[in-house]
Design a protein around this motif. Structure first.
Motif, short mmCIF file in Angstrom:
data_model
loop_
_atom_site.label_atom_id
_atom_site.label_comp_id
_atom_site.label_asym_id
_atom_site.label_seq_id
_atom_site.Cartn_x
_atom_site.Cartn_y
_atom_site.Cartn_z
N ASP A 172 -24.32 -20.96 37.91
CA ASP A 172 -23.17 -21.80 38.25
C ASP A 172 -22.09 -20.93 38.89
OD1 ASP A 172 -24.49 -23.95 37.19
OD2 ASP A 172 -23.33 -24.01 35.32
N ALA A 173 -21.23 -21.57 39.70
CA ALA A 173 -20.26 -20.80 40.47
C ALA A 173 -18.94 -21.53 40.59
CB ALA A 173 -20.82 -20.51 41.87
N VAL A 174 -17.92 -20.78 40.97
CA VAL A 174 -16.63 -21.35 41.31
C VAL A 174 -16.19 -20.75 42.64
CG1 VAL A 174 -15.46 -19.61 39.89
CG2 VAL A 174 -14.22 -21.65 40.59
N LEU A 175 -15.76 -21.62 43.55
CA LEU A 175 -15.27 -21.21 44.87
C LEU A 175 -13.77 -21.46 44.89
CD1 LEU A 175 -15.94 -20.42 47.87
CD2 LEU A 175 -16.14 -22.88 48.31
N PHE A 176 -12.98 -20.45 45.28
CA PHE A 176 -11.54 -20.61 45.19
C PHE A 176 -10.81 -19.82 46.27
CE2 PHE A 176 -12.60 -16.95 42.64
CZ PHE A 176 -11.56 -16.05 42.81
N ASN A 177 -9.61 -20.31 46.61
CA ASN A 177 -8.71 -19.62 47.51
C ASN A 177 -8.10 -18.44 46.74
OD1 ASN A 177 -6.21 -18.89 48.90
ND2 ASN A 177 -6.50 -20.73 50.11
N VAL A 178 -8.27 -17.22 47.26
CA VAL A 178 -7.89 -16.03 46.50
C VAL A 178 -6.38 -15.87 46.35
CG1 VAL A 178 -9.98 -14.82 47.21
CG2 VAL A 178 -7.88 -14.51 48.53
N ASN A 179 -5.60 -16.61 47.12
CA ASN A 179 -4.15 -16.48 47.06
C ASN A 179 -3.50 -17.46 46.08
OD1 ASN A 179 -3.95 -14.29 48.88
ND2 ASN A 179 -4.36 -15.71 50.56
#
Length: 226
Positions: free
Chosen positions: A172-179
């Motif tokens: 499983d994964a999470v994709l996110f804006n690093v800022n």
């Protein structure tokens, strides 16, 4: 921020190989906050907070190529209306009860160029509080002004009003804006292993495994190529 179930197929053999590499001193690089530096070669005094697989080992595993060819990357490229490239990738372990209130363990922004994303793939189950769950403050990327923060990238007193905590199984994964404000999980119950892939807009995409070139821990992350 978006959670994704079973982004890639990870076999028992894959996990066994990763575990074996973490036991091989020539395969690992450690970061110790008590020393404030990386230690190459697996010199473990018991106070190392992060243990990374070296870039060569990571490239040999082929797991980043699987991620790049996943639907998650294709969907992000379509959302941003551009190609993406992997600028950086690493696999690391956080040992139980060796986290500290410093660095990535407190809420922070990465202070990267706008539209830079990270994908974190759990390589160990994170099912309960204390398993090393990743946390993110929803919407916090919207206040980022695109400039380096110069020490203000970390926030130890951030409100938990919009806190999202991510649990999941292997793959499983999470994709996110690093800022947006985020922090690494506190491992109390057991060790946590994750894959982290940094994604940046690019003029061209990647054509096959031989074209997928990325930097890893201890290597320069950005080059002059777009």
């Amino acid at each position: 921020i978006k959670t994704i179930s079973s982004i890639i197929e990870i076999s028992i053999e894959d996990l066994k190989r990763i575990d074996l590499e973490f036991e091989n001193p020539s395969s690992i690089i450690q970061f110790d906050y008590t020393l404030g530096r990386y230690v190459v070669g697996g010199i473990d005094s018991g106070s190392s907070n992060y243990t990374y697989l070296s870039g060569d080992i990571l490239r040999n595993l082929g797991i980043v190529h699987k991620v790049y060819n996943s639907k998650a990357i294709a969907n992000l490229a379509a959302h941003l209306k551009c190609n993406l490239r992997v600028s950086f990738a690493t696999i690391f372990k956080v040992k139980a009860n060796q986290f500290v209130e410093q660095g990535s363990f407190i809420f922070h922004r990465d202070s990267y160029p706008v539209n830079t994303f990270k994908l974190i793939v759990y390589l160990s189950d994170v099912s309960d509080e204390g398993d090393g769950e990743f946390s993110y403050i929803k919407g916090s990327h919207k206040s980022y002004n695109g400039l380096p923060q110069f020490g203000n990238s970390r926030n130890e007193s951030i409100s938990s009003k919009h806190l999202t905590t991510i649990y999941g199984k292997v793959g499983d994964a999470v994709l996110f804006n690093v800022n947006g404000y985020h922090r690494g999980g506190r491992c109390i119950n057991k060790d946590r292993i994750v894959l982290v892939v940094s994604l940046t807009p690019s003029i061209r995409g990647c054509n096959g495994a031989s074209d997928l070139k990325f930097k890893s821990i201890g290597e320069s992350e950005y080059e002059i190529l777009p």
